[in-house]
Design a protein around this motif. Structure first.
Motif, PDB file in Angstrom:
ATOM      1  N   ASP A  68      41.586  29.334 -25.319  1.00 11.45           N
ATOM      2  CA  ASP A  68      42.120  30.694 -25.175  1.00 11.45           C
ATOM      3  C   ASP A  68      42.943  30.852 -23.905  1.00 11.45           C
ATOM      4  O   ASP A  68      42.947  31.913 -23.277  1.00 11.45           O
ATOM      5  CB  ASP A  68      40.993  31.732 -25.199  1.00 11.45           C
ATOM      6  CG  ASP A  68      40.294  31.805 -26.542  1.00 11.45           C
ATOM      7  OD1 ASP A  68      40.977  31.564 -27.575  1.00 11.45           O
ATOM      8  OD2 ASP A  68      39.093  32.084 -26.568  1.00 11.45           O
ATOM      9  N   ASP A  69      43.618  29.786 -23.498  1.00 11.48           N
ATOM     10  CA  ASP A  69      44.457  29.772 -22.293  1.00 11.48           C
ATOM     11  C   ASP A  69      43.706  30.155 -21.020  1.00 11.48           C
ATOM     12  O   ASP A  69      44.303  30.622 -20.055  1.00 11.48           O
ATOM     13  CB  ASP A  69      45.693  30.666 -22.480  1.00 11.48           C
ATOM     14  CG  ASP A  69      46.678  30.045 -23.446  1.00 11.48           C
ATOM     15  OD1 ASP A  69      46.868  28.814 -23.387  1.00 11.48           O
ATOM     16  OD2 ASP A  69      47.255  30.779 -24.249  1.00 11.48           O
ATOM     17  N   GLN A  70      42.396  29.959 -21.030  1.00  8.49           N
ATOM     18  CA  GLN A  70      41.589  30.186 -19.837  1.00  8.49           C
ATOM     19  C   GLN A  70      41.685  28.961 -18.922  1.00  8.49           C
ATOM     20  O   GLN A  70      41.832  27.841 -19.398  1.00  8.49           O
ATOM     21  CB  GLN A  70      40.119  30.410 -20.211  1.00  8.49           C
ATOM     22  CG  GLN A  70      39.890  31.644 -21.035  1.00  8.49           C
ATOM     23  CD  GLN A  70      40.228  32.897 -20.246  1.00  8.49           C
ATOM     24  OE1 GLN A  70      39.776  33.085 -19.132  1.00  8.49           O
ATOM     25  NE2 GLN A  70      41.042  33.749 -20.837  1.00  8.49           N
ATOM     26  N   PRO A  71      41.625  29.141 -17.617  1.00  8.63           N
ATOM     27  CA  PRO A  71      41.643  27.975 -16.727  1.00  8.63           C
ATOM     28  C   PRO A  71      40.460  27.060 -17.042  1.00  8.63           C
ATOM     29  O   PRO A  71      39.344  27.527 -17.287  1.00  8.63           O
ATOM     30  CB  PRO A  71      41.491  28.576 -15.333  1.00  8.63           C
ATOM     31  CG  PRO A  71      41.852  30.009 -15.476  1.00  8.63           C
ATOM     32  CD  PRO A  71      41.520  30.398 -16.878  1.00  8.63           C
ATOM     33  N   ALA A  72      40.719  25.768 -17.054  1.00 10.00           N
ATOM     34  CA  ALA A  72      39.678  24.798 -17.368  1.00 10.00           C
ATOM     35  C   ALA A  72      39.764  23.629 -16.395  1.00 10.00           C
ATOM     36  O   ALA A  72      40.837  23.279 -15.902  1.00 10.00           O
ATOM     37  CB  ALA A  72      39.845  24.305 -18.799  1.00 10.00           C
ATOM     38  N   LEU A  73      38.619  23.043 -16.133  1.00 14.85           N
ATOM     39  CA  LEU A  73      38.511  21.888 -15.256  1.00 14.85           C
ATOM     40  C   LEU A  73      37.614  20.883 -15.948  1.00 14.85           C
ATOM     41  O   LEU A  73      36.563  21.236 -16.486  1.00 14.85           O
ATOM     42  CB  LEU A  73      37.880  22.305 -13.919  1.00 14.85           C
ATOM     43  CG  LEU A  73      37.475  21.189 -12.963  1.00 14.85           C
ATOM     44  CD1 LEU A  73      38.714  20.487 -12.422  1.00 14.85           C
ATOM     45  CD2 LEU A  73      36.641  21.757 -11.816  1.00 14.85           C
ATOM     46  N   SER A  74      38.042  19.634 -15.978  1.00 10.89           N
ATOM     47  CA  SER A  74      37.187  18.580 -16.518  1.00 10.89           C
ATOM     48  C   SER A  74      37.264  17.365 -15.616  1.00 10.89           C
ATOM     49  O   SER A  74      38.293  17.104 -14.992  1.00 10.89           O
ATOM     50  CB  SER A  74      37.588  18.227 -17.952  1.00 10.89           C
ATOM     51  OG  SER A  74      38.863  17.625 -17.979  1.00 10.89           O
ATOM     52  N   PHE A  75      36.155  16.691 -15.523  1.00  9.87           N
ATOM     53  CA  PHE A  75      36.129  15.455 -14.762  1.00  9.87           C
ATOM     54  C   PHE A  75      35.250  14.472 -15.507  1.00  9.87           C
ATOM     55  O   PHE A  75      34.315  14.853 -16.202  1.00  9.87           O
ATOM     56  CB  PHE A  75      35.663  15.647 -13.316  1.00  9.87           C
ATOM     57  CG  PHE A  75      34.588  16.674 -13.098  1.00  9.87           C
ATOM     58  CD1 PHE A  75      33.253  16.325 -13.165  1.00  9.87           C
ATOM     59  CD2 PHE A  75      34.917  17.986 -12.818  1.00  9.87           C
ATOM     60  CE1 PHE A  75      32.266  17.267 -12.949  1.00  9.87           C
ATOM     61  CE2 PHE A  75      33.935  18.937 -12.597  1.00  9.87           C
ATOM     62  CZ  PHE A  75      32.598  18.572 -12.664  1.00  9.87           C
ATOM     63  N   GLY A  76      35.595  13.209 -15.408  1.00  7.71           N
ATOM     64  CA  GLY A  76      34.852  12.190 -16.134  1.00  7.71           C
ATOM     65  C   GLY A  76      34.835  10.873 -15.383  1.00  7.71           C
ATOM     66  O   GLY A  76      35.706  10.586 -14.566  1.00  7.71           O
ATOM     67  N   ARG A  77      33.837  10.110 -15.678  1.00  7.73           N
ATOM     68  CA  ARG A  77      33.713   8.766 -15.123  1.00  7.73           C
ATOM     69  C   ARG A  77      34.116   7.801 -16.224  1.00  7.73           C
ATOM     70  O   ARG A  77      33.626   7.882 -17.351  1.00  7.73           O
ATOM     71  CB  ARG A  77      32.265   8.524 -14.699  1.00  7.73           C
ATOM     72  CG  ARG A  77      32.057   7.205 -13.996  1.00  7.73           C
ATOM     73  CD  ARG A  77      30.667   7.139 -13.397  1.00  7.73           C
ATOM     74  NE  ARG A  77      30.464   5.894 -12.700  1.00  7.73           N
ATOM     75  CZ  ARG A  77      29.327   5.563 -12.108  1.00  7.73           C
ATOM     76  NH1 ARG A  77      28.299   6.399 -12.135  1.00  7.73           N
ATOM     77  NH2 ARG A  77      29.208   4.408 -11.489  1.00  7.73           N
TER      78      ARG A  77
END
Length: 91
Positions: A68-77
């Motif tokens: 929904d065009d909301q700010p998102a943050l993802s991080f992964g190993r």
């Protein structure tokens, strides 16, 4: 003591829960980031060494229509598995 690479996702989920964060519904970015930092210190068995970029992490952020065009943050190993018969495994 190193953990098997197949157990790494469960290990991260356990660290999240210890910080009061439910893995499927993360809302506290600070607590999740601290848990991720702790998880990065966990040694994983069955992966390439650092000279072959066997263990690393990636951080992405932005806005996507699936969110929904909301700010998102993802991080992964990201790990490179050394077991040749396991390379096609989706995990």
């Amino acid at each position: 003591m190193p953990i098997p690479w197949r157990s790494s996702a469960d290990a991260f989920a356990q660290i999240l829960r210890q910080r009061g964060v439910e893995p499927d519904a993360v809302r506290d970015v600070g607590a999740a980031w601290e848990a991720f930092g702790e998880f990065l210190q966990v040694e994983i068995a069955g992966i390439e060494g650092p000279e072959n970029d066997g263990d690393g992490f990636i951080v992405e952020w932005g806005r996507w229509d699936w969110n929904d065009d909301q700010p998102a943050l993802s991080f992964g190993r990201q790990v490179a598995v050394t077991e040749p018969d396991e390379r096609d495994d989706p995990h």
